[in-house]
Design a protein around this motif. Sequence first.
Motif, short mmCIF file in Angstrom:
data_model
loop_
_atom_site.label_atom_id
_atom_site.label_comp_id
_atom_site.label_asym_id
_atom_site.label_seq_id
_atom_site.Cartn_x
_atom_site.Cartn_y
_atom_site.Cartn_z
N ASP A 295 53.54 45.12 49.79
CA ASP A 295 54.88 44.55 49.94
C ASP A 295 55.91 45.36 49.15
O ASP A 295 56.99 45.67 49.65
CB ASP A 295 54.86 43.09 49.44
CG ASP A 295 56.16 42.36 49.73
OD1 ASP A 295 56.43 42.10 50.92
OD2 ASP A 295 56.92 42.09 48.77
N TRP A 296 55.56 45.74 47.93
CA TRP A 296 56.50 46.48 47.07
C TRP A 296 56.79 47.86 47.64
O TRP A 296 57.95 48.25 47.77
CB TRP A 296 55.92 46.60 45.66
CG TRP A 296 56.85 47.29 44.70
CD1 TRP A 296 57.88 46.74 44.00
CD2 TRP A 296 56.82 48.69 44.37
NE1 TRP A 296 58.51 47.71 43.25
CE2 TRP A 296 57.89 48.91 43.45
CE3 TRP A 296 56.03 49.77 44.74
CZ2 TRP A 296 58.15 50.17 42.92
CZ3 TRP A 296 56.30 51.02 44.23
CH2 TRP A 296 57.35 51.21 43.31
N SER A 298 56.53 49.00 50.60
CA SER A 298 57.20 48.97 51.91
C SER A 298 58.70 48.74 51.79
O SER A 298 59.45 49.03 52.73
CB SER A 298 56.58 47.90 52.80
OG SER A 298 56.89 46.59 52.32
N LYS A 299 59.16 48.23 50.64
CA LYS A 299 60.57 47.87 50.47
C LYS A 299 61.35 48.88 49.62
O LYS A 299 62.53 48.66 49.33
CB LYS A 299 60.67 46.48 49.85
CG LYS A 299 60.15 45.38 50.76
CD LYS A 299 60.14 44.02 50.07
CE LYS A 299 59.62 42.94 51.01
NZ LYS A 299 59.53 41.61 50.34
N GLY A 305 59.21 51.48 55.68
CA GLY A 305 58.66 50.17 55.97
C GLY A 305 57.26 50.18 56.58
O GLY A 305 56.64 49.12 56.73
#
Length: 750
Positions: A295-296, A298-299, A305
């Motif tokens: 999650d981290w 990808s942002k 992404g």
Amino acid sequence: MKFKILLALVFANLMQAQKFYFPKTATTDSVILEKQIPELALKVITEHQSSKNKPKSNVTFLDNLFRLQLAAKDYKNSIASLTDYRKEYADHNMAGNKSLAYEIYGMAKLMEKDKKISFPNALQTAFTTKYESLSDPLIAKIGTILDGDVKDYKKSLKTALAKQKDKDSIDYASALALCKNYVNYKTYSSIKPQIMLLFKAKEQEKFIIDTKNLTLKNGTKLTITIVRKKENTSPLPVILTNNIYAGELADAGMGKRAAVYNYVGAVVNTRGKRDSNDPNNPFEDEAQDLYEVIDWVSKQTWSNGKVGMIGGSYLGFSQWAAAKKLHPALKTIVPQVAVGIGIDYPAQNNVFMSYMMQWIRYVTNNKLTDEATFTNYPKWDSINTAWYKSGKSFRTLDSISGKPNKIFQRWLNHPGYDKYWQKMVPYKKDFAKINIPVLTTTGYYDADQIGALYYYKQHHQYNKNPNHYLVIGPYDHAGAQSYGYNYVYGTGSTLIDPVARISIDELAFSWFDYILKDGKKPELLKDKVNFQIMSSNTWKHVPSLDKMHSSTLKFYLQNHKEGSSVFKKPQTEQFTQQNIDFKDRNPKYLYHKVSKQDSVYVTNSVHFESEVLDRDIILSGNLSGVFNVSINKKDFDPSTALYQVQPDGKTFLLSTHLTRASFAKDNSKRQLLKPGKKEEIPIKNSLFMSKKIEKGSKLVLVVGVNKSKNWQVNYGSGKDVSDETIKDSGEPLEIKWYNDSYVEIPVYND
């Protein structure tokens, strides 16, 4: 009598010819040592090239030769021999950075002499010249190659010299070892730390490397390293690796592997490594932690992404752990030689291995890896031998190795594939939810092949149409996550087919281009299962594992006799009896001669030979079948090995299998055998192989009982095997191997 004396004198002269003058003062005086080593190396080179000492493996011969030439200060020929060694080791310059430090040292010494410049200046020129000649994929991996452990090399050299104390001569084997130890120390002590500063400067010119800490929602802190090419300023897909083998150079190298293919490389360390103060419990936390890590990454601003994952062994396991709770940004995984936790490690088919203790110490002794302890193979062999000889329970192995270990004991508390193991990776219906593309790579000689194929089979069993590709060939554990060597692992003399000598890295990043950048599908992936048939120089492509073969041969437990065949079911029931005395810890090593040229190891085993094959066959897949046995105990660990005796008389190991009889039907539930009753033991999860078996060969099947320092010893009392001691062995194990037992050999018909 005179003839015997003459023979003795001839033998003594031959032995004397193997001795070289080496003054005892050289062991304590570095000036004398510096003078004597080149002279000694020249003598050893002559012997090394002689027929009686030349290794069977040309790879080993060239590896020794370039080091000896370096010791002899013959730098030009040393560099030439090193080039030949790399070509012999692997095709297509895939090993072009192997032993790089020795080449740069040799180049610098030549420049120092020929150009009359200082060694530091020569080293700088040599490093720059060599660095700029390497391809980006080779550059990505040179950090750990250049970073030799000078202290360890010095210690090894002192040990080798100590063996020569008060001696004025040295035998060939000791001289070879001494010269190699000297070269290791001389090379790295001469080039460090300068070469690491030069390397760092070049690295900073080409890459942006950022190491930071991530704090997860539960307070867990993990160290992550981000690597990008400086020229790549736009957001890119991220290739993530989860690495328990932590280290600044190792982590950066894994990140650079992705960066050179124009991705962002992200390498996160497991709990307890580098800056993390959390408990280090291998395998237990990835399924929880990696969702937040993905999650981290990808942002972040450098990410577009999309996230892919890559890595081998533990790093391969980690990808399946991440897939248990699939993050939307995770678009593909490339698990290479993935550990099947609870399946093939720390127990293979429910038989725990002694190696687990060595590995646990390796990854938990400090915040990085304990290389010195791990690679002290004589120490671990002595530990395993001491445990085996003692007859103590397997649970005492940790104490015998130095101190009790909670992780070791925790693993032993789960002898079946229970919820403890199941929660670490996808289990049954979890696989149905994994709908991202997957590329699995493994090899016929991969220690984690069973695990890699377990995930593949489970994914296909529970997912109706998984987008999952498999590549399997004649690769070992390292090769199937890097590149195919020219020789079969462990033999050093059996060439693998040219078509199998591929770059697994190139394949993996072509796959990432295909999935993450809408590129072309890799040429090799013509179907879901892509396998190389050894001795045929061909790849085959089929839609599923069971299509790797089209028929089977049943090899029954009977020896070929005139007019009969091991491939025909016997007409009358008979059995071969075997007795194993577990109290005997000093057994004779037994070999069965299968030809004038070769034999097979049959200690604690019985063997069966087929007739000579009258046609070529292609063995392709893994052994299955059933053992019909009766024993006088409640359990035992049967082992199996299938050999080809080639037309030239030399043997070739085709497949092996080891299991615990009480778990053979269900690896999650123990079902003890009834003494004296004929019972069926299924053969499952043996090693895959695909190879052409030439006409004129015969097959030898060896079946027996595991009784080894390398594995738990199952005494058959019915107690938890980890708790059994030699006192539980009782009477010798009596096995009746019935002749209606068979091993089913998969055959591919083109």
